[in-house]
Design a protein around this motif. Structure first.
Motif, PDB file in Angstrom:
ATOM      1  N   ARG A 162       0.984  -1.386  -0.188  1.00  0.00           N
ATOM      2  CA  ARG A 162       0.033   0.096  -0.250  1.00  0.00           C
ATOM      3  C   ARG A 162       0.860   1.524   0.054  1.00  0.00           C
ATOM      4  N   CYS A 163       2.200   1.386   0.514  1.00  0.00           N
ATOM      5  CA  CYS A 163       3.045   2.581   0.942  1.00  0.00           C
ATOM      6  C   CYS A 163       2.886   2.244  -0.834  1.00  0.00           C
ATOM      7  N   GLN A 164       3.741   1.608  -1.132  1.00  0.00           N
ATOM      8  CA  GLN A 164       4.068   1.996  -2.451  1.00  0.00           C
ATOM      9  C   GLN A 164       3.068   2.247  -4.061  1.00  0.00           C
ATOM     10  N   GLN A 165       2.706   1.845  -3.367  1.00  0.00           N
ATOM     11  CA  GLN A 165       0.936   2.318  -3.996  1.00  0.00           C
ATOM     12  C   GLN A 165       0.609   3.437  -3.937  1.00  0.00           C
ATOM     13  N   ALA A 166       0.660   4.149  -3.084  1.00  0.00           N
ATOM     14  CA  ALA A 166       0.630   5.243  -2.528  1.00  0.00           C
ATOM     15  C   ALA A 166       1.939   6.035  -3.675  1.00  0.00           C
ATOM     16  N   GLU A 167       2.644   6.206  -3.549  1.00  0.00           N
ATOM     17  CA  GLU A 167       3.822   6.928  -4.332  1.00  0.00           C
ATOM     18  C   GLU A 167       3.727   6.018  -5.616  1.00  0.00           C
ATOM     19  N   LEU A 168       2.924   5.035  -6.186  1.00  0.00           N
ATOM     20  CA  LEU A 168       2.931   5.157  -7.656  1.00  0.00           C
ATOM     21  C   LEU A 168       1.977   5.929  -7.938  1.00  0.00           C
ATOM     22  N   ILE A 169       0.650   6.739  -6.973  1.00  0.00           N
ATOM     23  CA  ILE A 169      -0.467   7.557  -7.187  1.00  0.00           C
ATOM     24  C   ILE A 169       0.491   8.382  -8.080  1.00  0.00           C
ATOM     25  N   GLY A 170       0.501   8.959  -6.408  1.00  0.00           N
ATOM     26  CA  GLY A 170       1.253  10.268  -6.422  1.00  0.00           C
ATOM     27  C   GLY A 170       2.378  10.678  -7.817  1.00  0.00           C
TER      28      GLY A 170
ATOM     29  N   ILE B 175       2.217   8.963 -10.817  1.00  0.00           N
ATOM     30  CA  ILE B 175       1.271   8.842 -12.043  1.00  0.00           C
ATOM     31  C   ILE B 175       0.648  10.234 -11.829  1.00  0.00           C
ATOM     32  N   ALA B 176      -0.131  10.981 -10.870  1.00  0.00           N
ATOM     33  CA  ALA B 176      -0.330  12.232 -11.509  1.00  0.00           C
ATOM     34  C   ALA B 176       0.361  13.390 -11.315  1.00  0.00           C
ATOM     35  N   ARG B 177       1.447  13.403 -10.912  1.00  0.00           N
ATOM     36  CA  ARG B 177       2.331  13.965 -11.830  1.00  0.00           C
ATOM     37  C   ARG B 177       2.546  14.363 -12.761  1.00  0.00           C
ATOM     38  N   SER B 178       2.325  13.298 -13.193  1.00  0.00           N
ATOM     39  CA  SER B 178       2.825  13.335 -14.879  1.00  0.00           C
ATOM     40  C   SER B 178       1.928  13.582 -16.005  1.00  0.00           C
ATOM     41  N   GLY B 179       0.977  13.802 -15.366  1.00  0.00           N
ATOM     42  CA  GLY B 179      -0.136  14.924 -16.312  1.00  0.00           C
ATOM     43  C   GLY B 179      -1.225  14.226 -16.761  1.00  0.00           C
ATOM     44  N   PRO B 180      -1.781  12.931 -17.076  1.00  0.00           N
ATOM     45  CA  PRO B 180      -3.289  12.510 -17.052  1.00  0.00           C
ATOM     46  C   PRO B 180      -3.648  13.042 -16.550  1.00  0.00           C
ATOM     47  N   VAL B 181      -4.917  12.903 -18.059  1.00  0.00           N
ATOM     48  CA  VAL B 181      -6.658  13.317 -17.413  1.00  0.00           C
ATOM     49  C   VAL B 181      -7.595  12.017 -16.315  1.00  0.00           C
ATOM     50  N   VAL B 182      -7.040  11.333 -16.153  1.00  0.00           N
ATOM     51  CA  VAL B 182      -7.854  10.577 -15.294  1.00  0.00           C
ATOM     52  C   VAL B 182      -7.073   9.233 -14.818  1.00  0.00           C
TER      53      VAL B 182
ATOM     54  N   PHE C 254      11.285   5.396 -16.532  1.00  0.00           N
ATOM     55  CA  PHE C 254      10.003   5.908 -17.471  1.00  0.00           C
ATOM     56  C   PHE C 254      10.001   6.807 -17.810  1.00  0.00           C
ATOM     57  N   ASP C 255       8.863   7.536 -18.812  1.00  0.00           N
ATOM     58  CA  ASP C 255       8.735   8.610 -19.915  1.00  0.00           C
ATOM     59  C   ASP C 255       8.035   9.192 -19.205  1.00  0.00           C
ATOM     60  N   PRO C 256       7.376  10.158 -18.290  1.00  0.00           N
ATOM     61  CA  PRO C 256       6.341  10.924 -17.471  1.00  0.00           C
ATOM     62  C   PRO C 256       5.853  11.803 -18.519  1.00  0.00           C
ATOM     63  N   GLY C 257       6.548  12.052 -19.348  1.00  0.00           N
ATOM     64  CA  GLY C 257       5.405  12.459 -20.583  1.00  0.00           C
ATOM     65  C   GLY C 257       4.485  11.757 -21.445  1.00  0.00           C
ATOM     66  N   SER C 258       4.425  10.353 -21.568  1.00  0.00           N
ATOM     67  CA  SER C 258       4.418   9.184 -22.220  1.00  0.00           C
ATOM     68  C   SER C 258       2.808   9.259 -21.494  1.00  0.00           C
ATOM     69  N   LEU C 259       2.498   9.484 -20.287  1.00  0.00           N
ATOM     70  CA  LEU C 259       1.387   9.368 -19.598  1.00  0.00           C
ATOM     71  C   LEU C 259       0.125  10.760 -19.565  1.00  0.00           C
ATOM     72  N   LYS C 260       1.055  11.655 -19.828  1.00  0.00           N
ATOM     73  CA  LYS C 260       0.804  13.398 -19.846  1.00  0.00           C
ATOM     74  C   LYS C 260      -0.853  13.004 -21.562  1.00  0.00           C
ATOM     75  N   ASP C 261      -2.263  13.347 -20.523  1.00  0.00           N
ATOM     76  CA  ASP C 261      -3.138  13.592 -21.232  1.00  0.00           C
ATOM     77  C   ASP C 261      -3.596  12.328 -21.347  1.00  0.00           C
ATOM     78  N   LYS C 262      -3.480  11.491 -20.619  1.00  0.00           N
ATOM     79  CA  LYS C 262      -3.902   9.911 -21.171  1.00  0.00           C
ATOM     80  C   LYS C 262      -5.069   9.211 -19.860  1.00  0.00           C
ATOM     81  N   MET C 263      -4.947   8.674 -20.697  1.00  0.00           N
ATOM     82  CA  MET C 263      -6.519   7.762 -18.911  1.00  0.00           C
ATOM     83  C   MET C 263      -5.597   6.726 -18.821  1.00  0.00           C
TER      84      MET C 263
END
Length: 332
Positions: free
Chosen positions: A23-31, A33-40, A187-196
């Motif tokens: 759970r701790c790692q998942q919390a860090e993971l979500i953060g 991902i969110a900072r990489s700029g996805p829509v949702v 990984f490339d943070p830009g790969s998740l930008k504007d994605k679902m």
């Protein structure tokens, strides 16, 4: 039974594998991902309230438990996250065994229609469910609502509680990332930008690579093995990604039904009876053999026609009644 071919890949959807992250790692993971700029971000992960649950007490969060770390990251990014919710269909209430974080939108994930033993391919899913004055919507629809509100409205305007799933493809049809890659920064943070982005389980440390990880695996029409015994071929999170892709592109499968369908059944049966009566009255040699050959040819022709309609025009025909018509007409 696998008979559907993969469609064009969807570049706007990504799937992140949580594997066996705590759970701790998942919390860090979500953060991250969110900072990489996805829509949702769609969290196809359930967190049990029971203190005996796996990873309930994590020690890698420093001054927080895993549940507290998750609560914080969900609160920080609640405008981007849709959380998975299980529904208790038997008692017609949301399943309260799992944590639902405050001010986060939820979507039902146990909406895939299969048999009790989950041996039939997933072809249909539940879009929404009314409970009292509330309408619960599935996870994929909620994510489309955030990314493409107009397509969500179009899907809901169909007023279909049940929809047939028009698959985009297997996991290879979407961008795939391992949670560990993101945590390590590989990984490339830009790969998740504007994605679902769907976050869920797709095997341990290897996307779909371990078929012994079958806890959330389902049979689908995309199964590579056409006949005989096979293993489930698609993880639940990948099916949810397929639903989202279908809705976002408005690539719905339409059912052929109503009076047109029944008229076609009647005409088809009538023509078959006429052909068999003609053979009988003309005392065609080997009448029974000829009739059976016509039956087999009709079965093959109908099967090919049904697949062609599905693949070309996204039209679904209930083949059962056509088969019954063929078998009944020869003995009429």
């Amino acid at each position: 039974m696998g008979h559907l071919k993969a469609r064009q890949a969807d570049p706007d959807i990504a799937i992140v594998n949580v594997s066996d992250l705590n759970r701790c790692q998942q919390a860090e993971l979500i953060g991250k991902i969110a900072r990489s700029g996805p829509v949702v971000i769609g969290m196809d992960v359930l967190y049990q309230k029971d203190s005996t649950a796996i990873n309930y007490q994590d020690t890698s969060c420093y001054f927080q438990t895993g549940a507290e770390a998750l609560r914080q990251v969900f609160a920080d990014h609640n405008n981007k996250i849709v959380q998975a919710q299980m529904y208790d269909w038997e008692n017609n209430i949301p399943d309260d065994r799992f944590i639902i974080f405050p001010k986060v939108e939820v979507g039902i994930i146990n909406n895939l229609i299969t048999t009790d033993d989950e041996t039939t391919p997933v072809r249909e899913f539940i879009t929404w469910h009314k409970t009292g004055e509330d309408t619960l919507v599935n996870l994929s629809y909620q994510m489309v609502r955030k990314m493409a509100p107009e397509m969500y409205k179009k899907a809901m305007s169909r007023s279909n509680k049940y929809e047939m799933l028009n698959y985009t493809g297997n996991g290879n049809s979407f961008l795939r990332l391992e949670g560990e890659e993101i945590l390590s920064g590989d990984f490339d943070p830009g790969s998740l930008k504007d994605k679902m982005v769907f976050v869920g389980f797709t095997g341990k440390n290897n996307y779909g690579g371990r078929l012994d990880d079958i806890g959330d695996l389902y049979y689908t029409p995309m199964n590579a093995k056409f006949m005989g015994k096979s293993l489930p071929d698609m993880y639940g999170v990948t099916i949810h990604a397929n639903i989202a892709s279908m809705v976002r592109k408005a690539q719905f499968i339409e059912r052929i039904s109503g009076w047109i369908f029944w008229l076609a059944i009647f005409l088809f049966t009538y023509l078959h009876v006429l052909s068999f009566v003609y053979l009988f009255l003309k005392r065609i040699m080997w009448y029974r053999v000829s009739a059976k050959l016509i039956q087999l040819f009709s079965l093959l022709l109908i099967t090919l026609a049904v697949f062609w309609l599905l693949e070309t025009f996204s039209l679904s025909v209930n083949i059962k009644y056509l088969f019954i018509a063929i078998f009944v007409s020869v003995d009429t």
